[in-house]
Design a protein around this motif. Structure first.
Motif, PDB file in Angstrom:
ATOM      1  N   ALA A   1       0.821  -1.128  -0.139  1.00 45.39           N
ATOM      2  CA  ALA A   1      -0.060  -0.176   0.039  1.00 45.39           C
ATOM      3  C   ALA A   1       0.835   1.270   0.044  1.00 45.39           C
ATOM      4  O   ALA A   1       1.967   1.247   0.755  1.00 45.39           O
ATOM      5  N   ASP A   2       0.483   2.258  -0.622  1.00 45.75           N
ATOM      6  CA  ASP A   2       1.275   3.661  -0.665  1.00 45.75           C
ATOM      7  C   ASP A   2       0.207   4.643  -0.160  1.00 45.75           C
ATOM      8  O   ASP A   2      -0.976   4.385   0.295  1.00 45.75           O
ATOM      9  N   ASN A   3       0.524   5.885  -0.244  1.00 45.00           N
ATOM     10  CA  ASN A   3      -0.236   6.898   0.437  1.00 45.00           C
ATOM     11  C   ASN A   3      -1.759   6.886  -0.073  1.00 45.00           C
ATOM     12  O   ASN A   3      -2.550   7.108   1.070  1.00 45.00           O
ATOM     13  N   LEU A   4      -1.904   6.649  -1.310  1.00 44.49           N
ATOM     14  CA  LEU A   4      -3.269   6.690  -2.036  1.00 44.49           C
ATOM     15  C   LEU A   4      -4.353   5.678  -1.197  1.00 44.49           C
ATOM     16  O   LEU A   4      -5.204   5.761  -0.727  1.00 44.49           O
ATOM     17  N   GLN A   5      -3.651   4.349  -1.162  1.00 41.40           N
ATOM     18  CA  GLN A   5      -4.320   3.291  -0.593  1.00 41.40           C
ATOM     19  C   GLN A   5      -4.591   3.368   0.831  1.00 41.40           C
ATOM     20  O   GLN A   5      -5.742   3.213   1.497  1.00 41.40           O
TER      21      GLN A   5
ATOM     22  N   LEU B   1       2.173   3.086  12.949  1.00 39.31           N
ATOM     23  CA  LEU B   1       3.145   2.084  12.458  1.00 39.31           C
ATOM     24  C   LEU B   1       4.542   2.516  12.197  1.00 39.31           C
ATOM     25  O   LEU B   1       4.802   3.828  12.123  1.00 39.31           O
ATOM     26  N   LEU B   2       5.450   1.760  12.292  1.00 41.72           N
ATOM     27  CA  LEU B   2       6.808   2.072  11.840  1.00 41.72           C
ATOM     28  C   LEU B   2       7.126   1.715  10.216  1.00 41.72           C
ATOM     29  O   LEU B   2       6.962   0.614   9.827  1.00 41.72           O
ATOM     30  N   PHE B   3       7.195   2.811   9.480  1.00 41.66           N
ATOM     31  CA  PHE B   3       7.694   2.721   8.049  1.00 41.66           C
ATOM     32  C   PHE B   3       9.283   2.518   7.848  1.00 41.66           C
ATOM     33  O   PHE B   3       9.759   3.657   8.067  1.00 41.66           O
ATOM     34  N   ARG B   4       9.624   1.651   6.995  1.00 48.35           N
ATOM     35  CA  ARG B   4      10.737   1.570   6.329  1.00 48.35           C
ATOM     36  C   ARG B   4      10.558   1.234   4.867  1.00 48.35           C
ATOM     37  O   ARG B   4       9.599   0.765   4.799  1.00 48.35           O
ATOM     38  N   PRO B   5      11.493   1.755   4.063  1.00 44.25           N
ATOM     39  CA  PRO B   5      10.965   1.571   2.771  1.00 44.25           C
ATOM     40  C   PRO B   5      10.499   0.243   2.353  1.00 44.25           C
ATOM     41  O   PRO B   5      11.392  -0.780   2.678  1.00 44.25           O
ATOM     42  N   GLY B   6       9.114   0.252   1.819  1.00 45.21           N
ATOM     43  CA  GLY B   6       8.760  -1.204   1.519  1.00 45.21           C
ATOM     44  C   GLY B   6       8.090  -2.013   2.568  1.00 45.21           C
ATOM     45  O   GLY B   6       7.682  -3.091   2.593  1.00 45.21           O
ATOM     46  N   HIS B   7       7.971  -1.365   3.823  1.00 42.88           N
ATOM     47  CA  HIS B   7       7.547  -2.360   4.850  1.00 42.88           C
ATOM     48  C   HIS B   7       7.045  -1.444   6.070  1.00 42.88           C
ATOM     49  O   HIS B   7       7.571  -0.633   6.535  1.00 42.88           O
ATOM     50  N   TYR B   8       5.847  -2.068   6.618  1.00 43.00           N
ATOM     51  CA  TYR B   8       5.386  -1.449   7.936  1.00 43.00           C
ATOM     52  C   TYR B   8       5.458  -2.632   9.039  1.00 43.00           C
ATOM     53  O   TYR B   8       5.243  -3.651   8.885  1.00 43.00           O
ATOM     54  N   ASP B   9       5.755  -2.117  10.219  1.00 46.42           N
ATOM     55  CA  ASP B   9       5.678  -2.742  11.567  1.00 46.42           C
ATOM     56  C   ASP B   9       4.603  -1.962  12.549  1.00 46.42           C
ATOM     57  O   ASP B   9       4.359  -0.850  12.256  1.00 46.42           O
TER      58      ASP B   9
END
Lengths: 212, 278
Positions: free
Chosen positions: B210-214, B259-267
């Motif tokens: 998912a990106d910003n739009l989603q 959520l924690l965002f690192r490029p391509g991934h969320y925790d």
């Protein structure tokens, strides 16, 4: 909706999804797409549809083998043609299909169904994509000699996808076909060669012998 | 046809020698599956120190930002890196908030139940066939309502099981798609293609991130939480946060999931005073 214990909801769709899909095809007479179980095993089905009009597949009746993976619908069904078909995106030998939504990649989505997949196959028959071929030989034929390709495809449809197995394409003489078959070539290859050769038996024999 | 061509098998085996696209994909998927095999879909809680270990030899800026983050968010939960992590993290946190005893008799809890039940209508009114979505919907709702039936599996067991997990993600993807279609005028300018195409290509297929739009669309489709995303990147300075709030709800009254965002991934991150599902 009947009440359902949440625990059972976590175990999987069970028979539900596939049975629902078979029913959906049954009730939609217009699409002329059928999905049937082979036996009691819900992971093996056969789909059938008619060749699209105004294509070399018109009048043909195509059967597709369908294997349902355990994690369906999150993964796509595995489909291949049982009916032999001459098409750039379908193996003329194995029936394997090159279609993005059937690959285990990122084009399939769980809202697709067996029916939408079969409709996509029907559209694929309508719009071959020779630049992304499954059968390189057929694709080459399609690109180099569209008319010849169509003749062969029509001949294969007559030969493999019609109720009358002896039906030959117009202008093809059964005695010529048989004499070439006696040389040890399959009916499909003979018909293909004869369409390529404009029904000239000598030329067809040459094509068969040289593999040209 | 050139006569110098040597006689050939009419069906040369060349196409069989090369791997097909499907074989390549299968191989890539098997590699990915191997890498993922040990990672649960949703992990047990862990201290942020665990995350710091990953960056021990790494850039100073990450260590600094993690230290800063740890002051307010000392706990996290890692989510499997399979392209579904945003939806999985969202679904998990939403469920956790619903299960929480402290929310049980709240106004938010009542609203939440009504909103989640209405997602079926959201989906069918945007063109999804009820008969095809009801398996997803049923399982999603059952997962969210877990705590109401004693003797059920734990939340973590459910979210760690393949079917329930995939189903929940799928339902959230469809909610996202339905919202994008319902309010297409709002989103179309941000998609690089018509909305219907965007939904088919970038929302509905599993394993697409998912990106910003989603994210914006999902927050509006299920207007029950604010999403705060801590961005762990190399930008100089303090760690920065992106906030997403539903448009038609009083955002101040809604819980926040972080959520924690690192490029391509969320925790998932947990604040110091947050109730967490053990």
């Amino acid at each position: 909706m009947p009440p359902r214990s949440s625990t059972s909801a976590f175990k999987g769709p069970g028979k539900g999804r596939i049975m629902k899909e078979i029913d959906a095809c049954r009730t939609d007479k217009e699409a002329k797409i059928k999905v049937e179980l082979v036996d009691d095993n819900l992971s093996h089905l056969k789909g059938t549809f008619e060749g699209p009009p105004a294509t070399p597949y018109e009048g043909g009746h195509f059967v597709v083998d369908i294997q349902i993976p355990a994690d369906y619908p999150f993964k796509p069904p595995k489909m291949k043609f049982d009916t032999r078909i001459y098409h750039p995106n379908i193996s003329s030998q194995t029936g394997a299909i090159c279609l993005d939504i059937l690959k285990d990649g990122v084009a399939w989505s769980p809202v697709y169904t067996l029916k939408t997949a079969l409709i996509s196959l029907q559209s694929l028959l309508q719009s071959p994509e020779p630049n992304d071929p499954q059968d390189a030989e057929v694709a080459k034929h399609f690109i180099r000699d569209r008319k010849g390709f169509e003749e062969t495809a029509r001949a294969w449809t007559a030969l493999h996808a019609k109720d009358n197995p002896d039906a030959l394409p117009a202008g093809m003489d059964i005695s010529v076909v048989k004499s070439l078959e006696e040389m040890g070539f399959s009916r499909a290859d003979v018909v293909k060669a004869l369409s390529k050769a404009g029904n000239n038996a000598d030329r067809a024999a040459e094509i068969l012998l040289t593999g040209a | 046809m050139a006569s110098s061509d040597p006689p050939r098998d009419p069906h040369p085996p060349t196409t069989d020698e090369r791997p097909t696209d499907q074989q390549i994909l299968d191989y890539e998927n098997s590699l990915r599956a191997e890498l993922l095999a040990d990672a649960p879909f949703v992990s047990e809680l862990a201290g942020l120190e665990e995350l710091e270990k990953e960056y021990e030899g790494g850039a100073e800026i990450f260590r600094k930002k993690l230290q800063e983050l740890k002051k307010d968010y000392p706990i996290y939960r890692s989510i499997r890196k399979d392209g579904n992590c945003f939806y999985r993290a969202f679904g998990w946190r939403l469920a956790e908030l619903l299960w929480s005893p402290s929310s049980a008799s709240s106004f938010w809890h009542d609203t939440a139940k009504a909103v989640l039940i209405s997602t079926r209508e959201l989906l069918t009114s945007s063109g999804y066939e009820q008969v095809m979505i009801e398996d997803f919907y049923d399982t999603f709702l059952a997962a969210m309502k877990l705590r109401e039936a004693p003797g059920e599996p734990t939340g973590l067991e459910v979210f760690q099981s393949e079917y329930a997990s995939s189903t929940t993600i799928c339902h959230l993807r469809l909610c996202t798609g339905a919202e994008l279609k319902r309010s297409r005028d709002l989103y179309e300018g941000f998609a690089e293609m018509p909305i219907d195409e965007f939904v088919i290509k970038s929302v509905e297929p599993m394993a697409l991130e998912a990106d910003n739009l989603q994210i914006s669309a999902l927050v509006n489709a299920i207007p029950l939480v604010n999403i705060r995303i801590a961005n762990l990147d190399t930008t100089p300075g303090s760690i920065n946060f992106h906030e997403f709030s539903p448009m038609d709800a009083d955002a101040k009254t809604l819980p926040v999931i972080t959520l924690l965002f690192r490029p391509g991934h969320y925790d998932v991150l947990y604040g110091k005073n947050e109730n967490v599902e053990k």
